[in-house]
Design an enzyme around this catalytic site. Structure first.
Site, PDB file in Angstrom:
ATOM      1  CD  GLU A 910      -2.673  -1.351   2.408  1.00  0.00           C
ATOM      2  OE1 GLU A 910      -3.857  -1.009   2.421  1.00  0.00           O
ATOM      3  OE2 GLU A 910      -2.096  -1.828   3.388  1.00  0.00           O
TER       4      GLU A 910
HETATM    5  N1  MCN Z   1       7.254  -8.056  -0.548  1.00  0.00           N
HETATM    6  C1  MCN Z   1       8.620  -8.223  -0.716  1.00  0.00           C
HETATM    7  N2  MCN Z   1       9.492  -7.581   0.105  1.00  0.00           N
HETATM    8  C2  MCN Z   1       9.050  -6.740   1.075  1.00  0.00           C
HETATM    9  C3  MCN Z   1       7.664  -6.542   1.235  1.00  0.00           C
HETATM   10  C4  MCN Z   1       6.787  -7.245   0.421  1.00  0.00           C
HETATM   11  O1  MCN Z   1       9.028  -8.933  -1.625  1.00  0.00           O
HETATM   12  N3  MCN Z   1       9.904  -6.125   1.873  1.00  0.00           N
HETATM   13  C5  MCN Z   1       6.314  -8.764  -1.431  1.00  0.00           C
HETATM   14  C6  MCN Z   1       5.525  -9.836  -0.683  1.00  0.00           C
HETATM   15  O2  MCN Z   1       6.196 -11.057  -0.678  1.00  0.00           O
HETATM   16  C7  MCN Z   1       4.231  -9.867  -1.469  1.00  0.00           C
HETATM   17  C8  MCN Z   1       4.054  -8.437  -1.946  1.00  0.00           C
HETATM   18  O3  MCN Z   1       5.348  -7.845  -1.889  1.00  0.00           O
HETATM   19  O4  MCN Z   1       4.361 -10.702  -2.570  1.00  0.00           O
HETATM   20  C9  MCN Z   1       3.090  -7.629  -1.078  1.00  0.00           C
HETATM   21  O5  MCN Z   1       3.371  -7.881   0.256  1.00  0.00           O
HETATM   22  P1  MCN Z   1       2.705  -7.046   1.444  1.00  0.00           P
HETATM   23  O6  MCN Z   1       3.066  -5.629   1.344  1.00  0.00           O
HETATM   24  O7  MCN Z   1       3.007  -7.760   2.702  1.00  0.00           O
HETATM   25  O8  MCN Z   1       1.129  -7.092   1.149  1.00  0.00           O
HETATM   26  P2  MCN Z   1       0.118  -8.335   1.240  1.00  0.00           P
HETATM   27  O9  MCN Z   1       0.725  -9.556   0.715  1.00  0.00           O
HETATM   28  O10 MCN Z   1      -0.529  -8.332   2.559  1.00  0.00           O
HETATM   29  O11 MCN Z   1      -0.906  -7.888   0.096  1.00  0.00           O
HETATM   30  C10 MCN Z   1      -1.921  -6.985   0.313  1.00  0.00           C
HETATM   31  C11 MCN Z   1      -1.637  -5.620  -0.255  1.00  0.00           C
HETATM   32  C12 MCN Z   1      -2.862  -4.866  -0.154  1.00  0.00           C
HETATM   33  S1  MCN Z   1      -3.387  -4.517   1.405  1.00  0.00           S
HETATM   34  C13 MCN Z   1      -3.616  -4.577  -1.251  1.00  0.00           C
HETATM   35  S2  MCN Z   1      -5.108  -3.783  -1.106  1.00  0.00           S
HETATM   36  C14 MCN Z   1      -3.152  -4.933  -2.534  1.00  0.00           C
HETATM   37  C15 MCN Z   1      -1.729  -5.155  -2.618  1.00  0.00           C
HETATM   38  O12 MCN Z   1      -1.158  -5.719  -1.592  1.00  0.00           O
HETATM   39  N4  MCN Z   1      -3.953  -5.398  -3.474  1.00  0.00           N
HETATM   40  C16 MCN Z   1      -3.417  -5.843  -4.636  1.00  0.00           C
HETATM   41  N5  MCN Z   1      -1.222  -5.360  -3.828  1.00  0.00           N
HETATM   42  C17 MCN Z   1      -2.016  -5.786  -4.838  1.00  0.00           C
HETATM   43  N6  MCN Z   1      -1.473  -6.186  -6.005  1.00  0.00           N
HETATM   44  C18 MCN Z   1      -2.283  -6.698  -6.951  1.00  0.00           C
HETATM   45  N7  MCN Z   1      -1.734  -7.093  -8.094  1.00  0.00           N
HETATM   46  N8  MCN Z   1      -3.609  -6.838  -6.776  1.00  0.00           N
HETATM   47  C19 MCN Z   1      -4.198  -6.422  -5.659  1.00  0.00           C
HETATM   48  O13 MCN Z   1      -5.494  -6.588  -5.494  1.00  0.00           O
END
Ligand code: MCN
Ligand code: FES
Ligand code: FES
Length: 951
Positions: A910
């Site tokens: 986000e």
């Molecule tokens: N990641 C990483 N290194 C980090 C942080 C994260 O490689 N330091 C990677 C994670 O492994 C994951 C991705 O980034 O594959 C997102 O991780 P994270 O920020 O933890 O978010 P969530 O997995 O909890 O995903 C939810 C978040 C939210 S809240 C929304 S809304 C959202 C989003 O991610 N909706 C999406 N991204 C989206 N992306 C797509 N394509 N579609 C959505 O609906």
């Protein structure tokens, strides 16, 4: 002479065509007026070609027809020429034999949810078939001309992929070299290994919910949720379904009476969880009740269960609803008037509940009111943020059946599988333990599916009919009925001393949450939790209200609450900088939080009275400065009286765990062949849960030297995996990640021998050592002495609390042009300097950030959701297509390790949507002096702001 056919004969007539589909000669029959998409998907079961908008606005249905890319959803069967050659995604390549463009899409990170991927590949292939040496701009023009829509990627990696595929086709790069990128070195963590499911998405083999529909057993019936469209506020006297029940093919019609007969309460729990709310959170009706009210457009009055979709829709058209129209409150301005009609009153047992039903207060130091009034420089203004629509390309769909244990099973787009089980249980009259929720592969969510949408209707249709059921709505219905981002009205005051030092900030804000509570307290809090959060000041007061209206109910939308918060305070910050006569970048830099680890100094703390775990913004500003100066120079050079250029900046900080006491679980099992299975509910919207789990588990299990494909995943099924919470709040990498690490550590401890080597599966079994381990974590803040404290929510009267242990940081720089004749603004270049801690997967993080920027551009300039009768398709809602997004997007990663994050990570999802819109609108001001205070900054608003200056 042949007699003319009757209308009935005509509608029953078929056209047969001899075609070559993917190289195979086929004779196919179809009704003349059905679309090519219907023939391909419904008849030939070629589900690689997707159905999205179904009206020519997105391109997910592209196929190549006689060498030209066409949209199958608007190509009538009768107009497909006899002997045509048709290529669909299934004919382009297979996982074992990928086309260059499929390879390139995978390794360039151009595939997220993958719903648009087959359409892009068909469109890109059609270009490359004609031109093997396109420029980037030609690729962008081509996708623009073909109205290609992607909501996830921000397009840049898709263009990268076409360029790479072109280089392969010209023989300048080799597929074998790309294939090597698929083989990581020792570390998966910190690599750019493509996500495992990308290969299936690129070949059309990845089944989404509506693809599943075509492969379900034949007993499944179709359930259609009938809603009264066009009415937002009304008292309902009678719902007559008698004619619908008699209609052809109908099994049954479900109404609220059936819900009560099943001992359900007909309510969905809205998770308000706070002492300040005047609702108990149970105000959301599942189905409209006689004697009760309709509170928003598209409330479901009945669910028709029939043998086919056509029969279900025909029957639904026979339902009669007798109602009395009430005044509609369509925005917060109307709802907060003292004489406004009440959304909840004696009719529904919330007698006397005001429309402003929740109040949150945040305070620091003294009351800033007089300090601001007397400050040498101050601003006092109002800002309004829009009802941004999520605009996913896949409409809401799902299915329900009883599983082998007799559990009521819901397979939907849920990104909160355990939460939904709990939220709907009482309402439908089934114990949570008897409900199983499974996440289907989804064509993105961006948060709307943290809210239950079709789940209760599917469950009730299954209960009443006793038959498994499938449900989908079309894209127009989807857009009209799903929740949206909450608009916010903010009144902000801020003051600075003669040197431009921030003295105090003050805010009153009103969140328009539509008629249901649905986590509204957390959302409302964000405008306090992040109020001028990047900056140091002594005095602050912020009072926020959550307000009922009759417009769309709100649910999570990526960055949840922070685009609203930053729209107010980062615009105010910009205005104050100009008041002080200081460059907005310098003004921000000189006012940054006076942070040091564990500081007790309020000037180093967030509005909730705690210091974040890290504070990389000073370093990030240093990294951003050269870009800023360069962009300003460029803007000056490019500006003409006809087209003016400007550069804007914004800073934003957002949380990376759910508000307060957040927790997550993840399990692991060692398998006989030495591989492992990771089990949790890290739901995948398209962001990359698979790669997130694999990268994290691989790093945690490094001593076992596993290959990534030896880490198997079992995700997002409440009967098979423990509760990891929702894939919301950008929390999964940190929360589920830490739970994965915990489970891996337990497994390693069990496998470790005295000499430091590891037991095999057989040795574990022989010694009677368990092979299954449960991992668990809670969100915590770290203290100076190394102890930790579990996160806690904000006090309702002071805002004090420790809601978050993890944060993400961004400095956003935008260069924008404004056409001084049309007043249209365009984002020309964007630089995001971000800190999400250590990065698990660069391809994914880059994709998340490009995609977030693109949504921020849409939020700033085009996207809105006003009257549902008009704002129900991508074009009217302002979908950002490729030419709306610049190719000139730069990401700068600052990776400050997070002390409690898994291997130093924070979240990322986000962060890129918290603040870009403000940088863009600040750039509009820098370009032409138009200070837009309501987004989106459409030409009329830019013109009005310019007219304001002339007055
Ligand atoms: N990641 C990483 N290194 C980090 C942080 C994260 O490689 N330091 C990677 C994670 O492994 C994951 C991705 O980034 O594959 C997102 O991780 P994270 O920020 O933890 O978010 P969530 O997995 O909890 O995903 C939810 C978040 C939210 S809240 C929304 S809304 C959202 C989003 O991610 N909706 C999406 N991204 C989206 N992306 C797509 N394509 N579609 C959505 O609906
Ligand atoms: Fe055909 Fe959107 S253009 S489904
Ligand atoms: Fe393009 Fe999701 S990857 S819409």
């Amino acid at each position: 002479m042949a007699k003319e056919m009757s209308a009935a004969q005509l509608s029953a007539s078929y056209v047969v065509k001899n075609l070559t589909i993917n190289g195979v000669p086929r004779r196919v029959i179809g009704k003349p007026d059905v679309t090519l998409l219907t023939v391909l998907r419904e008849q030939l079961k070629m589900t690689g070609t997707k159905r999205g908008c179904n009206c020519g606005q997105c391109g997910v249905c592209n196929v190549i027809l006689n060498g030209k890319v066409v949209r199958a959803c608007i190509t009538r069967w009768k107009s497909v020429p006899e002997f045509s050659q048709i290529t669909t995604i299934e004919g382009v390549g297979t996982p074992e034999n990928l086309h260059a463009l499929q390879w390139a899409m995978i390794v360039c990170g151009a595939i997220q949810c993958g719903f648009c991927t087959p359409g892009f590949i068909m469109c890109g292939k059609a270009l490359l078939d004609e031109n093997k040496n396109p420029t980037r701009e030609e690729v962008r023009d081509w996708f623009g001309k073909n109205w290609m829509a992607c909501r996830c990627t921000g397009y840049k990696q898709i263009v990268d992929a076409v360029m790479k595929a072109a280089a392969i086709l010209r023989g300048e790069e080799k597929i074998e070299d790309l294939a090597k990128m698929y083989k990581p070195g020792d570390s998966v963590w910190g690599s750019s290994l493509p996500r495992p499911n990308a290969v299936y998405k690129a070949t059309g083999l990845w089944d989404f919910g509506d693809d599943d529909r075509l492969k379900l057993p034949e007993e499944f019936l179709f359930a259609y949720p009938y809603a009264l469209e066009g009415v937002r506020h009304a008292k309902v006297n009678k719902i007559d379904v008698s004619e619908a029940e008699k209609s052809e093919g109908v099994n049954c019609v479900v109404t609220y009476k059936d819900v009560f007969a099943n001992r359900g309460t007909n309510r969905i729990y809205g998770q308000v969880n706070c002492a300040s709310a005047l609702t108990d959170g149970w105000e959301h009706r599942i189905m409209v009740e006689e004697g009760d009210k309709i509170r928003q457009w598209g409330e479901v009055c009945a669910v028709v269960v029939a043998d086919t979709e056509t029969h279900a829709r025909e029957a639904a058209a026979k339902i009669k609803v007798d109602y009395e129209q009430l005044s509609e409150l369509i925005d917060v301005y109307m709802a907060k008037k003292p004489d406004a009609v009440k959304v909840y009153d004696e009719i529904d047992g919330y007698d006397g509940m005001p429309n402003a039903w929740n109040k949150r207060v945040f305070k620091k130091g003294e009351d800033p009111h007089d300090i601001i009034t007397n400050a040498p420089y101050h601003i006092d203004d109002e800002f309004y943020s829009s009802r941004q629509p999520h605009m996913v390309l896949e409409a809401d769909c799902g299915y329900a059946y009883y599983d082998e244990d007799g559990k009521l099973t819901l397979a939907t787009k849920s990104i909160a599988v355990y939460r939904h089980q709990f939220q709907i249980a009482r309402g439908i009259g089934v114990a949570p333990s008897r409900i199983r929720v499974i996440q289907n592969n989804l064509g993105a969510s961006f948060g709307y599916k943290t809210a239950p949408t079709n789940e209760p209707f599917l469950a009730l249709a299954l209960i009443k009919s006793g038959r498994p059921v499938y449900m989908r709505v079309n894209m127009k219905e989807h857009n009209q009925r799903t929740p949206k981002r909450s608009p916010s009205l903010m009144h902000i005051r801020a003051g600075a001393d003669k040197n431009g030092k921030l003295l105090g900030v003050e805010q009153t804000w009103w969140i328009d949450h539509g008629p249901y509570s649905e986590s509204a307290n957390d959302l409302t809090n964000k405008s306090g939790q992040f109020f001028f959060a990047p900056y140091a000041y002594d005095n602050m007061k912020a009072v926020g209200y959550t307000v009922w209206t009759n417009h769309r109910w709100s649910a999570a939308f990526r960055a949840y609450g922070s685009p609203q918060a930053y729209w107010g305070c980062e615009t105010a910050m910009d205005m104050l900088a100009y008041e002080c006569g200081i460059d907005p970048f310098d003004f921000r830099e000189q006012n940054l939080l006076e942070w040091e680890p564990f500081t007790e100094n309020p000037r180093g703390q967030f509005p909730s009275g705690y210091a974040p775990e890290v504070f990389p913004l000073p370093e990030m500003m240093k990294k951003a400065r050269p870009y800023y100066e360069e962009m300003k120079k460029k803007a000056k050079e490019l500006s003409t009286p006809e087209k003016k250029y400007g550069v804007g900046v914004s800073c934003s900080i957002y949380n990376s765990n759910d508000d307060g006491a957040d927790e997550a679980a993840s399990n692991i099992e060692l398998l006989p062949d030495g591989s492992v299975r990771v089990m949790n509910t890290w739901e995948d919207h398209g962001q990359g849960a698979d790669m997130g789990c694999i990268g994290t588990a691989h790093e945690a299990l490094k001593p076992l030297h596993l290959r990534p494909d030896q880490i198997h995943l079992l995700l997002s099924d409440t009967s098979k995996a423990p509760n990891s919470g929702a894939a919301a709040a950008s929390r999964s990498q940190v929360m589920v990640g830490n739970a994965i690490v915990d489970s891996c550590n337990k497994l390693l401890d069990a496998m470790r021998k005295a000499d430091g080597t590891y037991r095999t599966y057989d040795e574990m079994v022989a010694e009677g050592i368990p092979t299954f381990y449960e991992g668990y974590t809670q969100a915590k803040v770290l203290h100076k002495d190394g102890t930790t404290e579990v996160c806690s929510g904000n006090d309702k009267d002071t805002g004090i609390g420790k809601p978050f242990g993890f944060h993400m940081f961004a400095v956003n720089l935008a260069m924008v042009s404004v056409d001084m004749k049309t007043f249209k603004a365009h984002c020309e270049k964007f630089v995001l300097v971000g800190d999400v801690g250590k990065i698990n997967n660069y391809l994914i993080v880059d994709g998340q950030q490009y995609g977030g920027i693109a949504q921020g551009i849409g939020l700033a300039l085009t996207e809105d959701f006003l009257d549902e009768s008009k704002y129900n398709n991508f074009v009217t809602m302002g979908f950002p297509y490729i030419k709306d997004i610049p190719d000139d997007l730069t990401l700068v990663h600052v990776e400050t390790p997070r002390p409690l994050g898994p291997f130093g990570a924070s979240g990322t999802g986000e962060m890129p949507l918290s603040g870009p819109h403000v940088a863009i609108c600040n750039a509009i001001y820098a370009a032409c002096g138009a200070r837009v205070k309501t987004i989106p900054a459409i030409p009329a608003r830019i013109k009005a702001a310019l007219d304001e200056i002339k007055k």
